[in-house]
Design a protein around this motif. Structure first.
Motif, PDB file in Angstrom:
ATOM      1  N   LEU A 168       3.485 -28.924 -31.382  1.00  0.00           N
ATOM      2  CA  LEU A 168       4.323 -28.198 -30.424  1.00  0.00           C
ATOM      3  C   LEU A 168       3.579 -27.985 -29.102  1.00  0.00           C
ATOM      4  O   LEU A 168       4.109 -28.241 -28.014  1.00  0.00           O
ATOM      5  CB  LEU A 168       4.733 -26.857 -31.036  1.00  0.00           C
ATOM      6  CG  LEU A 168       5.617 -25.940 -30.196  1.00  0.00           C
ATOM      7  CD1 LEU A 168       6.941 -26.602 -29.857  1.00  0.00           C
ATOM      8  CD2 LEU A 168       5.856 -24.627 -30.943  1.00  0.00           C
ATOM      9  N   ARG A 169       2.327 -27.550 -29.216  1.00  0.00           N
ATOM     10  CA  ARG A 169       1.520 -27.312 -28.002  1.00  0.00           C
ATOM     11  C   ARG A 169       1.239 -28.618 -27.259  1.00  0.00           C
ATOM     12  O   ARG A 169       1.248 -28.657 -26.030  1.00  0.00           O
ATOM     13  CB  ARG A 169       0.206 -26.618 -28.377  1.00  0.00           C
ATOM     14  CG  ARG A 169       0.393 -25.162 -28.795  1.00  0.00           C
ATOM     15  CD  ARG A 169      -0.952 -24.490 -29.076  1.00  0.00           C
ATOM     16  NE  ARG A 169      -0.795 -23.140 -29.592  1.00  0.00           N
ATOM     17  CZ  ARG A 169      -0.569 -22.072 -28.824  1.00  0.00           C
ATOM     18  NH1 ARG A 169      -0.490 -22.201 -27.520  1.00  0.00           N
ATOM     19  NH2 ARG A 169      -0.414 -20.867 -29.378  1.00  0.00           N
ATOM     20  N   LEU A 220      15.756 -35.766 -27.360  1.00  0.00           N
ATOM     21  CA  LEU A 220      15.460 -34.685 -28.298  1.00  0.00           C
ATOM     22  C   LEU A 220      14.427 -35.165 -29.312  1.00  0.00           C
ATOM     23  O   LEU A 220      14.563 -36.261 -29.862  1.00  0.00           O
ATOM     24  CB  LEU A 220      16.751 -34.264 -29.019  1.00  0.00           C
ATOM     25  CG  LEU A 220      16.684 -33.111 -30.016  1.00  0.00           C
ATOM     26  CD1 LEU A 220      16.315 -31.795 -29.343  1.00  0.00           C
ATOM     27  CD2 LEU A 220      18.017 -32.953 -30.759  1.00  0.00           C
ATOM     28  N   ILE A 221      13.414 -34.350 -29.557  1.00  0.00           N
ATOM     29  CA  ILE A 221      12.470 -34.607 -30.650  1.00  0.00           C
ATOM     30  C   ILE A 221      12.845 -33.686 -31.812  1.00  0.00           C
ATOM     31  O   ILE A 221      12.799 -32.463 -31.677  1.00  0.00           O
ATOM     32  CB  ILE A 221      11.004 -34.339 -30.213  1.00  0.00           C
ATOM     33  CG1 ILE A 221      10.627 -35.206 -29.010  1.00  0.00           C
ATOM     34  CG2 ILE A 221      10.045 -34.581 -31.383  1.00  0.00           C
ATOM     35  CD1 ILE A 221       9.228 -34.907 -28.436  1.00  0.00           C
ATOM     36  N   HIS A 222      13.258 -34.293 -32.942  1.00  0.00           N
ATOM     37  CA  HIS A 222      13.728 -33.501 -34.093  1.00  0.00           C
ATOM     38  C   HIS A 222      12.585 -32.984 -34.951  1.00  0.00           C
ATOM     39  O   HIS A 222      12.808 -32.128 -35.787  1.00  0.00           O
ATOM     40  CB  HIS A 222      14.608 -34.367 -35.011  1.00  0.00           C
ATOM     41  CG  HIS A 222      15.920 -34.766 -34.441  1.00  0.00           C
ATOM     42  ND1 HIS A 222      17.107 -34.652 -35.136  1.00  0.00           N
ATOM     43  CD2 HIS A 222      16.259 -35.292 -33.245  1.00  0.00           C
ATOM     44  CE1 HIS A 222      18.114 -35.104 -34.401  1.00  0.00           C
ATOM     45  NE2 HIS A 222      17.623 -35.510 -33.239  1.00  0.00           N
ATOM     46  N   SER A 223      11.405 -33.587 -34.791  1.00  0.00           N
ATOM     47  CA  SER A 223      10.385 -33.479 -35.832  1.00  0.00           C
ATOM     48  C   SER A 223       9.113 -32.770 -35.372  1.00  0.00           C
ATOM     49  O   SER A 223       8.018 -33.255 -35.609  1.00  0.00           O
ATOM     50  CB  SER A 223      10.054 -34.894 -36.311  1.00  0.00           C
ATOM     51  OG  SER A 223       9.982 -35.787 -35.183  1.00  0.00           O
ATOM     52  N   ILE A 224       9.270 -31.617 -34.731  1.00  0.00           N
ATOM     53  CA  ILE A 224       8.093 -30.811 -34.386  1.00  0.00           C
ATOM     54  C   ILE A 224       7.667 -30.089 -35.660  1.00  0.00           C
ATOM     55  O   ILE A 224       8.356 -29.190 -36.150  1.00  0.00           O
ATOM     56  CB  ILE A 224       8.413 -29.787 -33.274  1.00  0.00           C
ATOM     57  CG1 ILE A 224       8.870 -30.502 -31.999  1.00  0.00           C
ATOM     58  CG2 ILE A 224       7.178 -28.902 -33.025  1.00  0.00           C
ATOM     59  CD1 ILE A 224       7.802 -31.311 -31.295  1.00  0.00           C
ATOM     60  N   SER A 225       6.524 -30.518 -36.211  1.00  0.00           N
ATOM     61  CA  SER A 225       6.172 -30.105 -37.572  1.00  0.00           C
ATOM     62  C   SER A 225       4.965 -29.192 -37.643  1.00  0.00           C
ATOM     63  O   SER A 225       4.585 -28.757 -38.730  1.00  0.00           O
ATOM     64  CB  SER A 225       5.913 -31.359 -38.411  1.00  0.00           C
ATOM     65  OG  SER A 225       4.944 -32.170 -37.765  1.00  0.00           O
ATOM     66  N   SER A 226       4.324 -28.899 -36.510  1.00  0.00           N
ATOM     67  CA  SER A 226       3.157 -28.007 -36.533  1.00  0.00           C
ATOM     68  C   SER A 226       2.994 -27.365 -35.165  1.00  0.00           C
ATOM     69  O   SER A 226       3.502 -27.859 -34.153  1.00  0.00           O
ATOM     70  CB  SER A 226       1.887 -28.784 -36.873  1.00  0.00           C
ATOM     71  OG  SER A 226       1.524 -29.632 -35.798  1.00  0.00           O
ATOM     72  N   GLU A 227       2.244 -26.271 -35.158  1.00  0.00           N
ATOM     73  CA  GLU A 227       1.968 -25.594 -33.893  1.00  0.00           C
ATOM     74  C   GLU A 227       1.143 -26.490 -32.969  1.00  0.00           C
ATOM     75  O   GLU A 227       1.357 -26.526 -31.754  1.00  0.00           O
ATOM     76  CB  GLU A 227       1.233 -24.278 -34.160  1.00  0.00           C
ATOM     77  CG  GLU A 227       1.015 -23.474 -32.904  1.00  0.00           C
ATOM     78  CD  GLU A 227       0.223 -22.191 -33.145  1.00  0.00           C
ATOM     79  OE1 GLU A 227       0.469 -21.531 -34.184  1.00  0.00           O
ATOM     80  OE2 GLU A 227      -0.629 -21.857 -32.303  1.00  0.00           O
ATOM     81  N   LYS A 228       0.235 -27.235 -33.559  1.00  0.00           N
ATOM     82  CA  LYS A 228      -0.610 -28.138 -32.772  1.00  0.00           C
ATOM     83  C   LYS A 228       0.250 -29.177 -32.034  1.00  0.00           C
ATOM     84  O   LYS A 228       0.060 -29.450 -30.842  1.00  0.00           O
ATOM     85  CB  LYS A 228      -1.595 -28.832 -33.721  1.00  0.00           C
ATOM     86  CG  LYS A 228      -2.600 -29.726 -33.044  1.00  0.00           C
ATOM     87  CD  LYS A 228      -3.564 -30.323 -34.091  1.00  0.00           C
ATOM     88  CE  LYS A 228      -4.371 -31.458 -33.477  1.00  0.00           C
ATOM     89  NZ  LYS A 228      -4.652 -32.524 -34.454  1.00  0.00           N
TER      90      LYS A 228
END
Ligand SMILES: *Cc1c(COP(=O)(O)O)cnc(C)c1O
Length: 237
Positions: A105-106, A95-103
């Motif tokens: 995420l993509r 699990l990655i807890h720290s998706i902090s931007s749309e960039k």
């Protein structure tokens, strides 16, 4: 530092806080935040009962994976992640807890897609609008969740937050309640209840009882388990 004693103490505290909130203690995972710890310390923590480790830095993650330090436990990524480093993390952590931007995420979705897998992720929400911290604003969270549902390489499992350091018990409770409410709203209004969102990653050494009271399913604990860390420079995956 007696790891077994610390783990037992925190687990007892989790159980008490959960019961007081009418929650099942089993619904709260104790994640050991292992930044700056050696592979041997990580092995000792797992031998003492830790089931999930969380890494902050790509470099430490890579070194500990090479050492097989996490054998017998899951490893998650909880730190700031730069898009140019996703290849060191995607498919290597549960699990990655720290998706902090749309960039980001993509980029994570694209890398997972390339590897032919689906990466479980949480969206990090910057609740207090702190300039020093990454994350989506509460307003950006619903569209980001909707985007997760469209990207083939990610599965949205929930939300994560790192509120300001709490000065006193109770101080961060409103932040945790806020994150819980954002998750409820996203589930109902954006995802039409068709969702795999079952994780609220919130609470650290200084504030986890309040996080459990507000619905945390994963507290990330470092210093209360391992003792104080030597000071480290911020940032840098
Ligand atoms: C270091 C860290 C923790 C644990 O912090 P403690 O205060 O030592 O419990 C939790 N989450 C994240 C993202 C961290 O970087």
């Amino acid at each position: 530092m007696d790891l077994r004693e610390n783990i037992a103490g925190i687990r007892a505290g989790i159980a008490a806080a959960a019961r007081a909130a009418g929650r099942d203690p089993e619904s709260v995972t104790l994640l050991a935040a292992t930044k700056t710890q050696s592979s041997d310390t990580i092995r000792a923590a797992i031998a003492a009962g830790v089931t999930v480790c969380g890494e902050n830095r790509v470099q430490e993650l890579t070194a500990h994976l090479a050492d097989n330090a996490y054998a017998g436990a899951e490893v998650h990524f909880i730190g700031h992640l730069q898009t140019n480093k996703v290849k060191y993390v995607v498919g290597k952590v549960a699990l990655i807890h720290s998706i902090s931007s749309e960039k980001l995420l993509r980029a994570v979705s694209a890398q997972a897609d390339k590897l032919g897998l689906v990466q479980d992720v949480l969206l990090e929400i910057n609740l207090a609008g702190e300039a020093s911290k990454s994350g989506f604003t509460p307003e950006e969270a619903p569209p980001a969740a909707a985007l997760c549902a469209q990207l083939p390489g990610v599965r949205l499992r929930g939300l994560m937050c790192i509120p300001p350091a709490a000065g006193a018990p109770g101080e961060n409770l409103p932040y945790f309640q806020n994150l819980h409410q954002i998750a409820v709203d996203i589930t109902r209004e954006i995802l039409d209840n068709k969702t795999d969102m079952d994780v609220l990653s919130m609470g650290m050494s200084g504030d986890w009882p309040d996080a459990v009271a507000a619905g945390s399913t994963c507290i990330r604990v470092g210093s209360a388990l391992f003792g104080p860390r030597p000071p480290m420079s911020p940032g840098k995956g």
